[in-house]
Design a protein around this motif. Structure first.
Motif, PDB file in Angstrom:
ATOM      1  N   SER A 176      -0.139   1.158  -7.230  1.00  0.00           N
ATOM      2  CA  SER A 176       0.782   0.146  -7.740  1.00  0.00           C
ATOM      3  C   SER A 176       1.831  -0.210  -6.677  1.00  0.00           C
ATOM      4  O   SER A 176       2.171  -1.386  -6.498  1.00  0.00           O
ATOM      5  N   SER A 208       4.551 -11.409 -13.047  1.00  0.00           N
ATOM      6  CA  SER A 208       4.609 -10.045 -13.595  1.00  0.00           C
ATOM      7  C   SER A 208       5.686  -9.938 -14.680  1.00  0.00           C
ATOM      8  O   SER A 208       5.468  -9.342 -15.730  1.00  0.00           O
ATOM      9  N   GLU A 246       1.098  -3.210 -10.156  1.00  0.00           N
ATOM     10  CA  GLU A 246      -0.273  -3.625 -10.499  1.00  0.00           C
ATOM     11  C   GLU A 246      -0.278  -5.111 -10.864  1.00  0.00           C
ATOM     12  O   GLU A 246      -1.134  -5.879 -10.421  1.00  0.00           O
ATOM     13  N   ALA A 305      -6.548  -0.676  -6.637  1.00  0.00           N
ATOM     14  CA  ALA A 305      -5.564  -1.282  -7.541  1.00  0.00           C
ATOM     15  C   ALA A 305      -6.265  -2.374  -8.351  1.00  0.00           C
ATOM     16  O   ALA A 305      -7.264  -2.931  -7.898  1.00  0.00           O
ATOM     17  N   SER A 361       5.813   3.969  -6.274  1.00  0.00           N
ATOM     18  CA  SER A 361       5.154   2.963  -7.104  1.00  0.00           C
ATOM     19  C   SER A 361       5.751   1.561  -7.017  1.00  0.00           C
ATOM     20  O   SER A 361       5.154   0.614  -7.488  1.00  0.00           O
ATOM     21  N   HIS A 362       6.936   1.409  -6.423  1.00  0.00           N
ATOM     22  CA  HIS A 362       7.543   0.073  -6.266  1.00  0.00           C
ATOM     23  C   HIS A 362       8.694   0.161  -5.267  1.00  0.00           C
ATOM     24  O   HIS A 362       9.129   1.262  -4.920  1.00  0.00           O
ATOM     25  N   LEU A 382       1.510  -1.612 -14.925  1.00  0.00           N
ATOM     26  CA  LEU A 382       2.629  -1.241 -14.059  1.00  0.00           C
ATOM     27  C   LEU A 382       3.108  -2.457 -13.262  1.00  0.00           C
ATOM     28  O   LEU A 382       2.322  -3.350 -12.951  1.00  0.00           O
ATOM     29  N   ARG A 433      -2.565   6.200  -9.471  1.00  0.00           N
ATOM     30  CA  ARG A 433      -2.291   4.851  -9.988  1.00  0.00           C
ATOM     31  C   ARG A 433      -0.905   4.357  -9.538  1.00  0.00           C
ATOM     32  O   ARG A 433      -0.709   3.165  -9.267  1.00  0.00           O
TER      33      ARG A 433
END
Ligand SMILES: [Zn+2]
Length: 355
Positions: A173, A260, A275, A304, A128-129, A272, A169
């Motif tokens: 992300s 963000s 996102e 996304a 996710s990152h 997130l 999701r």
């Protein structure tokens, strides 16, 4: 005294020694650790659900390879949780730590291992990152998330069969976090030209190329297809290498990341990280005069979010975050300069269809 240019040439690049990405990769954990000449005690740091998803398997595999394994269950990535792991480590005296999870467990393992001066291994259960590969740890200190300097993982073991079972999701992300390399590099180039900030050609090219390959692969990134987890994980590793070469998060974090972080401060229910960075990239690319439509299209194809609505964040917070973003980490110069006017913030958000 050395000039800053000479110091720049002396910089150290800390890279992972071993990266294993693939179906069933987790079953190689024992072998990977032995190849790295690790032995004795180890502590697995995991959340309660990531322990079930992967931590237990890691434990069994390591025990089968002759390691003594303890488990520390952690919750939020706070300094208290880091201290908890450090206290347990003083008792057990592990020769290494393993962070098993989507990010929080890895961040805690990363910082604790740095304090304990022992290596750590990153075992992501979601893509996710890019923190799962990098040397930066996101830790909650006094209720705000700060990015702490830590070590790069000694090894990364990413099992695509596990990662693809995580909610889609999270993977989407991760794509947003990777696509943000485009504007991060533009910001870096700008800071190099305007502020004479040290710039790495190699690092920037790897970072940009990673985002480019991901955008070109957008059509193939879909829920339930393990190949998608593979594509995103490889890109996260490449992005981590770019950061290691630069010795900072510069190639992967610019104005879109400031946006963000500002949203995290402003919005009551932030989305997130990746996102928000993806939506930030659309707007910052517009400010850079680049092809923001290409970014928007790629995010849409991946599934996304591309708007306030899809982020489930009120439009007013988007504007507030745009106005506040330049104050986040002000020493990192970006296209946001000394800040946007209200009119400019409303323009960028509406032209790019974010609001
Ligand atoms: Zn990021």
């Amino acid at each position: 005294m050395k000039s800053s240019k000479e110091q720049h040439k002396n910089r150290r690049m800390e890279l992972p020694r071993d990266v294993v990405v693939g179906h069933g990769a987790i079953n190689d954990t024992g072998k990977v650790c032995k190849d790295l000449k690790l032995n004795g005690n180890a502590i697995i740091i995991a959340g309660s659900s990531t322990l079930r998803a992967a931590g237990k398997t890691v434990q069994v595999v390591l025990e089968d390879s002759g390691f003594n394994v303890d488990v520390a269950i952690v919750k939020e990535p706070t300094m208290d949780e880091v201290a908890k792991v450090e206290n347990l480590s003083r008792e057990i005296k592990p020769s290494f730590l393993l962070g098993v999870g989507g990010g929080k467990s890895i961040d805690i393992a990363k910082l604790a291992s740095m304090h304990l001066d022992i290596p750590f291994i990153s075992v992501p259960t979601a893509a996710s990152h890019d923190g799962i590969v990098s040397s930066r740890a996101s830790i909650i200190k006094d209720k705000t998330t700060v990015s702490e300097t830590a070590h790069t993982p000694l090894a990364v073991i990413a099992d695509t069969a596990i990662i693809i079972l995580a909610p889609y999701r999270l993977l989407a992300s991760g794509c947003g976090d990777l696509i943000s390399n485009y504007t991060a590099v533009r910001d870096w180039e700008l800071a190099h030209r305007v502020r004479g900030e040290p710039f790495s050609e190699y690092s920037s090219i790897i970072s940009k190329m990673t985002a480019k390959i991901l955008i070109e692969s957008a059509e193939t990134i879909k829920p339930g297809i393990e190949e998608s987890a593979w594509t995103v994980m490889k890109a996260l590793v490449a992005s981590g290498v770019a950061m290691s070469i630069a010795g900072s998060s510069r190639p992967a974090s610019g104005s879109e990341h400031k946006f963000s972080h500002a949203l995290n401060e402003m919005a009551p229910n932030p989305a997130l990280h990746g996102e928000q960075c993806g939506v930030g990239t659309i707007m910052m690319m517009y400010l850079h005069g680049g092809n923001w439509q290409e970014i928007r299209n790629a995010l849409m194809v991946i599934g996304a979010p591309t708007s306030a609505n899809e982020l489930k964040i009120k439009e007013e917070y988007i504007i507030q975050a745009l106005l506040h973003a330049h104050r986040i980490r002000p020493e990192r110069y970006t296209i946001l300069g000394t800040g946007l006017t209200q009119e400019a913030a409303e323009n960028v958000a509406s032209i790019t269809k974010v609001i």
